[in-house]
Design a protein around this motif. Structure first.
Motif, PDB file in Angstrom:
ATOM      1  N   GLY A 199      -6.171 -31.799   6.678  1.00  0.00           N
ATOM      2  CA  GLY A 199      -6.878 -30.747   5.860  1.00  0.00           C
ATOM      3  C   GLY A 199      -5.700 -29.940   5.663  1.00  0.00           C
ATOM      4  N   VAL A 200      -4.532 -30.045   5.876  1.00  0.00           N
ATOM      5  CA  VAL A 200      -3.654 -28.976   5.275  1.00  0.00           C
ATOM      6  C   VAL A 200      -2.343 -29.562   5.033  1.00  0.00           C
ATOM      7  CG1 VAL A 200      -4.414 -26.901   6.817  1.00  0.00           C
ATOM      8  CG2 VAL A 200      -2.857 -28.550   7.864  1.00  0.00           C
ATOM      9  N   ILE A 201      -1.600 -29.153   4.315  1.00  0.00           N
ATOM     10  CA  ILE A 201      -0.137 -29.397   3.824  1.00  0.00           C
ATOM     11  C   ILE A 201       0.837 -28.472   4.305  1.00  0.00           C
ATOM     12  CG2 ILE A 201       1.094 -29.965   1.808  1.00  0.00           C
ATOM     13  CD1 ILE A 201      -1.691 -30.683   0.367  1.00  0.00           C
ATOM     14  N   VAL A 202       1.923 -28.932   4.883  1.00  0.00           N
ATOM     15  CA  VAL A 202       3.090 -27.989   5.036  1.00  0.00           C
ATOM     16  C   VAL A 202       4.277 -28.198   4.191  1.00  0.00           C
ATOM     17  CG1 VAL A 202       4.860 -27.663   6.924  1.00  0.00           C
ATOM     18  CG2 VAL A 202       2.568 -28.501   7.514  1.00  0.00           C
ATOM     19  N   LYS A 203       4.456 -27.068   3.660  1.00  0.00           N
ATOM     20  CA  LYS A 203       5.545 -26.907   2.676  1.00  0.00           C
ATOM     21  C   LYS A 203       6.952 -26.215   2.988  1.00  0.00           C
ATOM     22  CE  LYS A 203       2.188 -26.794  -1.152  1.00  0.00           C
ATOM     23  NZ  LYS A 203       1.848 -26.308  -2.644  1.00  0.00           N
ATOM     24  N   ASP A 204       7.841 -26.389   2.440  1.00  0.00           N
ATOM     25  CA  ASP A 204       9.264 -25.826   2.619  1.00  0.00           C
ATOM     26  C   ASP A 204       9.130 -24.394   2.820  1.00  0.00           C
ATOM     27  OD1 ASP A 204      11.905 -25.146   2.700  1.00  0.00           O
ATOM     28  OD2 ASP A 204      12.278 -25.403   0.712  1.00  0.00           O
ATOM     29  N   PRO A 205       9.696 -23.764   3.889  1.00  0.00           N
ATOM     30  CA  PRO A 205       9.318 -22.348   4.063  1.00  0.00           C
ATOM     31  C   PRO A 205      10.778 -21.501   3.230  1.00  0.00           C
ATOM     32  CG  PRO A 205      10.429 -23.184   6.106  1.00  0.00           C
ATOM     33  CD  PRO A 205      10.058 -24.583   5.105  1.00  0.00           C
ATOM     34  N   VAL A 206      11.735 -22.231   3.038  1.00  0.00           N
ATOM     35  CA  VAL A 206      12.486 -21.724   2.174  1.00  0.00           C
ATOM     36  C   VAL A 206      12.079 -21.227   0.775  1.00  0.00           C
ATOM     37  CG1 VAL A 206      15.101 -21.600   1.046  1.00  0.00           C
ATOM     38  CG2 VAL A 206      14.494 -22.635   3.272  1.00  0.00           C
ATOM     39  N   GLU A 207      11.386 -22.137   0.152  1.00  0.00           N
ATOM     40  CA  GLU A 207      10.983 -21.857  -1.255  1.00  0.00           C
ATOM     41  C   GLU A 207       9.698 -20.905  -1.255  1.00  0.00           C
ATOM     42  OE1 GLU A 207      10.339 -22.166  -5.251  1.00  0.00           O
ATOM     43  OE2 GLU A 207      11.975 -22.810  -4.022  1.00  0.00           O
ATOM     44  N   GLU A 208       8.732 -21.174  -0.062  1.00  0.00           N
ATOM     45  CA  GLU A 208       7.581 -20.238  -0.073  1.00  0.00           C
ATOM     46  C   GLU A 208       7.853 -18.695   0.024  1.00  0.00           C
ATOM     47  OE1 GLU A 208       4.754 -21.414  -0.841  1.00  0.00           O
ATOM     48  OE2 GLU A 208       5.675 -23.230  -1.174  1.00  0.00           O
ATOM     49  N   THR A 209       9.283 -18.698   1.112  1.00  0.00           N
ATOM     50  CA  THR A 209       9.600 -17.251   1.277  1.00  0.00           C
ATOM     51  C   THR A 209       9.876 -16.617  -0.183  1.00  0.00           C
ATOM     52  OG1 THR A 209      10.367 -17.643   3.261  1.00  0.00           O
ATOM     53  CG2 THR A 209      11.330 -15.918   2.538  1.00  0.00           C
ATOM     54  N   ARG A 210      10.481 -17.618  -0.999  1.00  0.00           N
ATOM     55  CA  ARG A 210      11.009 -17.180  -2.396  1.00  0.00           C
ATOM     56  C   ARG A 210       9.715 -16.710  -3.105  1.00  0.00           C
ATOM     57  NH1 ARG A 210      13.964 -21.264  -3.822  1.00  0.00           N
ATOM     58  NH2 ARG A 210      15.935 -20.558  -3.425  1.00  0.00           N
ATOM     59  N   LYS A 211       8.896 -17.333  -3.186  1.00  0.00           N
ATOM     60  CA  LYS A 211       7.515 -17.163  -3.630  1.00  0.00           C
ATOM     61  C   LYS A 211       6.912 -15.742  -3.138  1.00  0.00           C
ATOM     62  CE  LYS A 211       6.622 -21.837  -4.910  1.00  0.00           C
ATOM     63  NZ  LYS A 211       5.565 -23.056  -4.664  1.00  0.00           N
ATOM     64  N   ALA A 212       7.009 -15.684  -1.748  1.00  0.00           N
ATOM     65  CA  ALA A 212       6.551 -14.424  -1.398  1.00  0.00           C
ATOM     66  C   ALA A 212       7.209 -13.234  -1.789  1.00  0.00           C
ATOM     67  CB  ALA A 212       6.126 -14.550   0.297  1.00  0.00           C
ATOM     68  N   ILE A 213       8.491 -13.518  -1.710  1.00  0.00           N
ATOM     69  CA  ILE A 213       9.350 -12.272  -2.286  1.00  0.00           C
ATOM     70  C   ILE A 213       8.919 -11.857  -3.541  1.00  0.00           C
ATOM     71  CG2 ILE A 213      11.571 -11.555  -2.715  1.00  0.00           C
ATOM     72  CD1 ILE A 213      12.654 -13.187  -0.354  1.00  0.00           C
ATOM     73  N   ALA A 214       8.744 -12.793  -4.504  1.00  0.00           N
ATOM     74  CA  ALA A 214       8.294 -12.499  -5.963  1.00  0.00           C
ATOM     75  C   ALA A 214       7.196 -11.715  -5.858  1.00  0.00           C
ATOM     76  CB  ALA A 214       8.414 -13.774  -6.671  1.00  0.00           C
ATOM     77  N   GLU A 215       5.903 -12.105  -5.053  1.00  0.00           N
ATOM     78  CA  GLU A 215       4.704 -11.449  -5.056  1.00  0.00           C
ATOM     79  C   GLU A 215       4.843 -10.062  -4.536  1.00  0.00           C
ATOM     80  OE1 GLU A 215       1.785 -13.813  -3.336  1.00  0.00           O
ATOM     81  OE2 GLU A 215       2.604 -15.653  -4.271  1.00  0.00           O
ATOM     82  N   LEU A 216       5.762  -9.818  -3.733  1.00  0.00           N
ATOM     83  CA  LEU A 216       5.836  -8.388  -3.017  1.00  0.00           C
ATOM     84  C   LEU A 216       6.806  -7.266  -3.835  1.00  0.00           C
ATOM     85  CD1 LEU A 216       6.367  -9.421   0.724  1.00  0.00           C
ATOM     86  CD2 LEU A 216       4.558  -7.806  -0.197  1.00  0.00           C
ATOM     87  N   LYS A 217       7.626  -7.913  -4.813  1.00  0.00           N
ATOM     88  CA  LYS A 217       8.483  -6.999  -5.613  1.00  0.00           C
ATOM     89  C   LYS A 217       7.671  -5.967  -6.221  1.00  0.00           C
ATOM     90  CE  LYS A 217      12.640  -9.722  -6.226  1.00  0.00           C
ATOM     91  NZ  LYS A 217      13.466 -10.898  -7.114  1.00  0.00           N
ATOM     92  N   GLY A 218       8.021  -4.718  -6.148  1.00  0.00           N
ATOM     93  CA  GLY A 218       7.555  -3.617  -6.871  1.00  0.00           C
ATOM     94  C   GLY A 218       6.251  -3.229  -5.948  1.00  0.00           C
ATOM     95  N   LYS A 219       5.842  -3.615  -4.738  1.00  0.00           N
ATOM     96  CA  LYS A 219       4.739  -3.375  -3.832  1.00  0.00           C
ATOM     97  C   LYS A 219       5.142  -2.811  -2.810  1.00  0.00           C
ATOM     98  CE  LYS A 219       1.780  -7.031  -5.645  1.00  0.00           C
ATOM     99  NZ  LYS A 219       1.116  -8.336  -5.467  1.00  0.00           N
ATOM    100  N   VAL A 220       6.627  -3.024  -2.171  1.00  0.00           N
ATOM    101  CA  VAL A 220       7.084  -2.529  -0.782  1.00  0.00           C
ATOM    102  C   VAL A 220       8.369  -1.861  -0.933  1.00  0.00           C
ATOM    103  CG1 VAL A 220       5.659  -4.283   0.218  1.00  0.00           C
ATOM    104  CG2 VAL A 220       7.881  -4.657  -0.347  1.00  0.00           C
ATOM    105  N   ASP A 221       8.869  -1.090  -0.145  1.00  0.00           N
ATOM    106  CA  ASP A 221      10.013  -0.485  -0.095  1.00  0.00           C
ATOM    107  C   ASP A 221      10.922  -1.581   0.579  1.00  0.00           C
ATOM    108  OD1 ASP A 221       9.467   2.181  -1.138  1.00  0.00           O
ATOM    109  OD2 ASP A 221       8.273   2.336   0.638  1.00  0.00           O
ATOM    110  N   VAL A 222      10.570  -2.345   1.557  1.00  0.00           N
ATOM    111  CA  VAL A 222      11.575  -3.294   2.455  1.00  0.00           C
ATOM    112  C   VAL A 222      10.805  -4.545   2.562  1.00  0.00           C
ATOM    113  CG1 VAL A 222      11.028  -2.319   4.681  1.00  0.00           C
ATOM    114  CG2 VAL A 222      13.153  -3.416   3.978  1.00  0.00           C
ATOM    115  N   MET A 223      11.507  -5.484   2.581  1.00  0.00           N
ATOM    116  CA  MET A 223      10.651  -6.808   3.039  1.00  0.00           C
ATOM    117  C   MET A 223      11.743  -7.541   4.417  1.00  0.00           C
ATOM    118  SD  MET A 223      10.027  -8.774  -0.406  1.00  0.00           S
ATOM    119  CE  MET A 223      11.207  -7.938  -1.351  1.00  0.00           C
TER     120      MET A 223
END
Length: 778
Positions: A199-223
Motif C-alpha cells: 500500500g506504500v511506495i518508497v522513493k529516492d530520498p535525494v530527490e524528495e529532499t530537493r522537492k521538500a526544500i523547494a516547498e519550504l523556500k520563503g517559509k523558513v529561515d533555515v532548513m
C-alpha cells in the motif's frame, strides 16, 4: 605596483582612523558590540537516533541494569540544555520502537517509547526502517500516540499522497526552522517477502529532499535534515547515504544522520554540517545554529556540532530522570515479568564453554552447543537441507538450569531474525561459506591464537556465520576464498558445485550477500518458504527467538540436553605448541593482552605469534607488568622463548598463584574476612634492634616504609596487594586456603620457617602469607 601601494596606504589610513575612533569613544564601541550580540539568536538542535526500545536504563534481554544509555538518562541531559538555552528543538532520526522488548507493547494500549517521547516533548520524529517491522497498522497505532510531528518524506501512498509529511516548521524566538525527514530506501530490501509495505511506495530520498526544500523556500529561515540514513551509501547503492543528500542539496544547513549506529560528532559535506549520535541512547547530537539580522533579514552566522555522551569523561553515567522513571515503571515491570517466564530446563552441560583466553570469545571461534541448538531449531521447522545463522553476542551464555525467555533473547539478539529458505547450488553455498570464513585472519607458522579481520570485527552485525546440515573445516593457512575444506552433507556425501539444495537463513543476510559488493553479488535465488509467512508461523511466532521457545516447550517437552554435533572446526593454528600454554596464562593474568583496535573497542584483531623476533620494548613492558627484572631475558630471540621464560620467572616469584596466575579473588562461597581489632603496640624492650636493623638470618617482613622489620607475635599485618593468597604452608607451592582483599588485617603469630613468610591466624586457623605483600603495623 602603484595600485597595490595605494591599497596598502588606504588600509593603513583606515586602521589609524578606526584606531583613533576606538580610542576616542570606547563606550560607544562597546555599546555597538553589545547591540550586535543582542541581535544574535542561537537555536540549539538536539538529535537522538536508533534508541531501539531503551526507554529505561535496563536490558530486558538480560533482565539487568544497563546504564550505558536510555530515554530517562537522555531526558536529564535535555533538561540541562533547555535550561542553558530555551530555544532548543528536540528531534529523533528513527528506529525507536523496535528491540529491548518494546515490541511487547504493540498490542497494548500505549507504547513506553511514545510515553517517553511525549514526556520529553520531542518536536519531530522521522520513521526508521525498523518502524515498519510490524506492518502499517501497528505503525499507525503507535505513531498516533506521538504528540510531536511524525515525518517520512520519501514514502507515498499508492494514490500519490505522502504517507506522512516530508517536513515540519518549528519556530523558536522568531526563527523558523524547517525540518525535513527521510527514511533509507533500503527498507524495500529489508522488508522483502513481507506485507509490511503493502500500500506504500518508497522513493529516492535525494530527490524528495530537493522537492521538500523547494516547498519550504520563503517559509523558513533555515532548513535541516532528519535522515534515517548513515553518512555513506549502504551496500554501495547510490542515494542511501546522507553524503549524497548533502552533495545534491547544499541548501540544508545541517543533517542529523542515523541508521548505521555510528558516532559522528561533526563532519561537513558540501557545506552541510552532519552529526550522528551512535545507537541505543548512548549519545545525543547537538547542533548550535547562530543567527543575526542583517538588512531586516535573518542570516545564519555560524553552526557547530558535537556529541553529548551518557557516559561522562570520569567514567560515571548520566543520572536517570526520576520523574520519567516513575511514569515508565509499569512498562518496566511488564517487560521484566515477560523476560522471566521459564520455558524449559537445561541439563547435562552449559551451552557456551568459558573463554579459554580473555578477549577471544569462545562462541566465535569454535562449535558450541549454543550454535548447534539454533541449527537444530532451524532445521526442524524449515525443512531446509542446510541452515546458517549468526550469534551477535560475544558474551553469549546459557548455563545448566532453568531457561527463561530472556536467555533466548540474550543469546540470539536479532529480534526479528527468521528462517527463509532459498533454492541455491552447491557453488552458491560454498561461496557464501568462504565469505563467512573471511571473518578470520589468515595464519602463518607460529600463530597460536585465532584472530578476526579488523574490518569485519567492527561491522554493525556479526558476519561470522555458522552452518548446520553440513560438516566442514576452515583452514586458515589457505588464502581468502579457499578456506572451506571437507565440505559434506550430514549424511557424509560431498557437496558438489552443481547440487541443488534448500538453504535456510535470515533474509537480511541474503540481501547483503546479493547486493553490490556482496559475496553473491547479482545472483538471484528462488524463495521457497519463510517462517514468517502467514501460512507458516506468522510475523511474530516465526522469529528464531519464538521458534526456539516453541521447540523447547513443544518438541523437547520442557527439557533440553544438548549433544555436540561436531559440524565444523578451525584448522591452521598451532594449538599444541608448548609456548601456547604460557601465552594463555600470561593473557589471563593480565600481563599480555590480545591485540585490539586503536580505540580498544574491538578485540583480537591479530594473532599472537611465537616465532616472531621479540623486541627490547616488549621485553621491558611485559617484564614490568609481571614485576620481573627484564635483564635476565637478555639474548632471548623469539617471542615464544621470551613468553616461556617470563611465565616461568613469574611463577617462581612468591605470592603468585600455584597455577602461575595472580592471586585469585575471594571465592563467593567464603565469607569476607572481618578485620581484627588492632591490639596495643607493646613498649619496645631497651636494647632491642630497631626496625630494619635486625641481623642476617632473621626472616624479615615488610614495614610501611618498605624496609624489613621483625614480626612480633600479637601485631597486625595489613594486606597491601590487591588480593593476597593465604596458604596452608610457607611456600608458594602450598595449598591456597583463601584469598583476601587489600586492607584486610591479619593477626601475626610468628615468622615462618622459610625466609620472607609470615605466620598468621585467620578465622582461628593458622596460615601463611608472603611478607612482601603485607605491612606490619607499629
Amino acid at each position: 605596483m602603484h595600485t597595490h601601494g595605494f591599497k596598502r596606504f588606504a588600509s593603513w589610513s583606515l586602521s589609524i582612523l578606526l584606531g583613533s575612533s576606538l580610542l576616542l569613544t570606547p563606550l560607544a564601541s562597546e555599546s555597538a558590540h553589545a547591540a550586535a550580540a543582542d541581535q544574535e539568536t542561537k537555536i540549539t538542535l538536539l538529535g537522538t537516533s536508533d534508541i531501539h526500545g531503551r526507554f529505561m536504563p535496563w536490558d530486558y534481554a538480560l533482565d539487568g541494569p544497563n546504564p550505558a544509555g536510555s530515554m530517562t538518562q537522555l531526558y536529564t541531559m535535555v533538561k540541562k540544555v533547555r535550561a542553558e538555552n530555551p530555544n532548543t528543538i528536540l528531534l529523533d532520526a528513527g528506529d525507536m520502537i523496535q528491540d529491548n522488548s518494546a515490541e511487547l507493547f504493540n498490542d497494548q494500549p500505549k507504547s513506553p517509547m511514545m510515553v517517553a517521547m511525549n514526556e520529553m516533548n520531542y518536536d519531530a520524529w522521522v520513521m526508521g526502517n525498523h518502524e515498519f517491522n510490524f506492518g502499517l497498522d501497528v505503525l499507525a497505532k503507535i505513531s498516533s500516540q506521538f504528540k510531536g510531528q511524525a515525518l517520512v518524506g520519501n514514502i507515498f501512498k499508492e494514490n500519490g499522497d505522502r504517507y506522512m509529511p516530508a517536513y515540519t516548521i518549528i519556530e523558536r524566538d522568531g526563527i523558523k526552522v524547517g525540518v525535513i525527514g527521510m527514511n533509507t530506501p533500503m527498507i524495500t530490501e529489508f522488508e522483502k517477502g513481507t506485507d509490511h509495505l503493502d500500500g506504500v511506495i518508497v522513493k529516492d530520498p535525494v530527490e524528495e529532499t530537493r522537492k521538500a526544500i523547494a516547498e519550504l523556500k520563503g517559509k523558513v529561515d533555515v532548513m535541516v535534515g532528519l535522515m534515517h540514513m548513515g553518512l555513506d551509501n549502504e551496500n554501495g547503492k547510490p542515494g542511501t547515504g546522507v553524503t549524497d543528500i548533502a552533495n545534491a542539496n547544499p541548501e540544508l544547513a545541517a543533517i542529523f544522520a542515523g541508521h548505521m549506529h555510528q558516532l559522528i560528532e561533526s563532519q561537513t559535506v558540501n557545506g552541510v554540517l552532519i552529526s550522528e549520535p551512535n545507537k541505543y541512547g548512548t549519545h545525543m547530537s547537538r547542533i548550535d545554529l547562530t543567527f543575526a539580522k542583517e538588512d531586516g533579514k535573518v542570516v545564519l552566522k555560524s553552526k557547530e556540532a558535537k556529541a553529548l555522551a551518557v557516559k561522562k569523561a570520569d567514567g560515571t553515567y548520566e543520572v536517570s530522570d526520576p520523574s520519567l522513571e516513575k511514569t515508565l515503571h509499569p512498562f518496566h515491570e511488564f517487560a521484566r515479568a515477560d523476560a522471566n517466564i521459564v520455558v524449559a530446563e537445561l541439563k547435562g552441560m552449559n551451552l557456551v564453554p568459558a573463554d579459554e583466553i580473555k578477549g577471544i570469545p569462545a562462541v566465535q571461534i569454535q562449535e558450541t552447543p549454543l550454535s548447534d541448538f539454533f541449527t537444530e531449531v532451524m532445521l526442524h521447522y524449515s525443512d531446509a537441507d542446510v541452515v546458517a545463522h549468526q550469534i551477535d553476542n560475544d558474551k553469549a551464555k546459557l548455563d545448566v538450569g532453568p531457561i527463561k525467555k530472556k536467555d533466548i533473547a540474550f543469546n540470539y539478539q536479532y529480534t526479528f531474525g527468521e528462517v527463509t529458505v532459498y533454492e541455491v547450488t552447491g557453488r552458491d553455498l560454498k561461496d557464501y561459506m568462504e565469505w563467512s570464513a573471511g571473518y578470520f585472519n589468515s595464519t602463518r607458522p607460529g600463530d597460536v591464537t585465532i584472530s578476526f579481520d579488523a574490518k569485519r570485527r567492527a561491522s554493525k552485525y556479526s558476519t561470522d556465520d555458522f552452518f548446520g546440515g553440513v560438516t566442514y573445516e576452515i583452514d586458515l593457512t589457505k588464502p581468502y576464498g579457499s578456506r572451506i575444506t571437507n565440505l559434506k552433507y550430514s549424511n557424509g556425501k560431498s557437496v558438489q558445485a552443481n547440487d541443488m539444495l534448500k538453504l535456510g537463513m535470515n533474509a537480511y543476510r541474503m540481501e547483503a550477500l546479493i547486493a553490490k559488493g556482496g559475496a553473491l553479488e547479482g545472483r538471484k535465488f528462488k524463495q521457497l518458504w519463510s517462517s514468517k509467512d502467514a501460512s507458516a508461523f506468522g510475523e511474530i511466532q516465526g522469529t528464531i527467538r519464538n521458534l526456539s521457545i516453541a521447540y523447547l516447550k513443544d518438541v523437547m517437552k520442557g527439557v533440553y540436553e544438548p549433544k555436540i554435533q561436531h559440524n565444523w572446526k578451525i584448522t591452521g593454528v598451532d594449538l599444541t605448541a608448548p609456548e601456547r600454554a604460557d601465552v594463555v596464562e600470561l593473557i589471563n593474568a593480565g600481563i599480555m593482552t590480545v591485540p585490539t583496535t586503536e580505540d580498544s573497542k574491538y578485540t583480537n584483531i591479530a594473532s599472537i605469534n611465537i616465532l616472531d623476533t621479540v623486541t627490547a620494548d616488549e621485553i621491558e613492558a611485559l617484564s614490568s607488568k609481571a614485576g620481573i627484572n627484564a635483564a635476565q631475558f637478555k639474548g632471548v630471540k623469539t617471542k615464544g622463548a621470551f613468553y616461556q621464560q617470563l611465565n616461568k620467572a613469574r611463577k617462581a616469584t612468591p605470592g603468585q598463584g600455584t597455577d602461575g596466575t595472580s592471586p585469585s579473588p575471594v571465592p563467593a562461597s567464603e565469607k569476607p574476612v572481618t578485620p581484627a581489632k588492632p591490639k596495643p603496640t607493646p613498649v619496645p624492650t631497651p636494647g632491642a634492634p630497631k626496625p630494619g636493623t635486625q641481623k642476617p638470618g632473621k626472616p624479615p617482613v615488610s614495614s610501611d616504609n618498605g624496609k624489613p622489620t621483625v614480626a612480633v607475635p600479637g601485631k597486625q599485618a595489613k594486606v597491601t596487594a590487591a588480593h593476597l593468597n593465604v596458604r596452608a604452608g610457607a611456600s608458594s607451592k602450598s595449598k591456597v586456603i583463601t584469598s583476601v582483599p587489600q586492607g584486610t588485617m591479619l593477626e601475626v603469630v610468628n615468622t615462618g620457617p622459610a625466609y620472607g613468610w609470615v605466620k598468621v591466624k585467620l578465622n582461628g586457623q593458622m596460615a601463611y602469607v608472603y611478607g612482601k605483600y603485607v605491612s606490619i603495623l607499629k
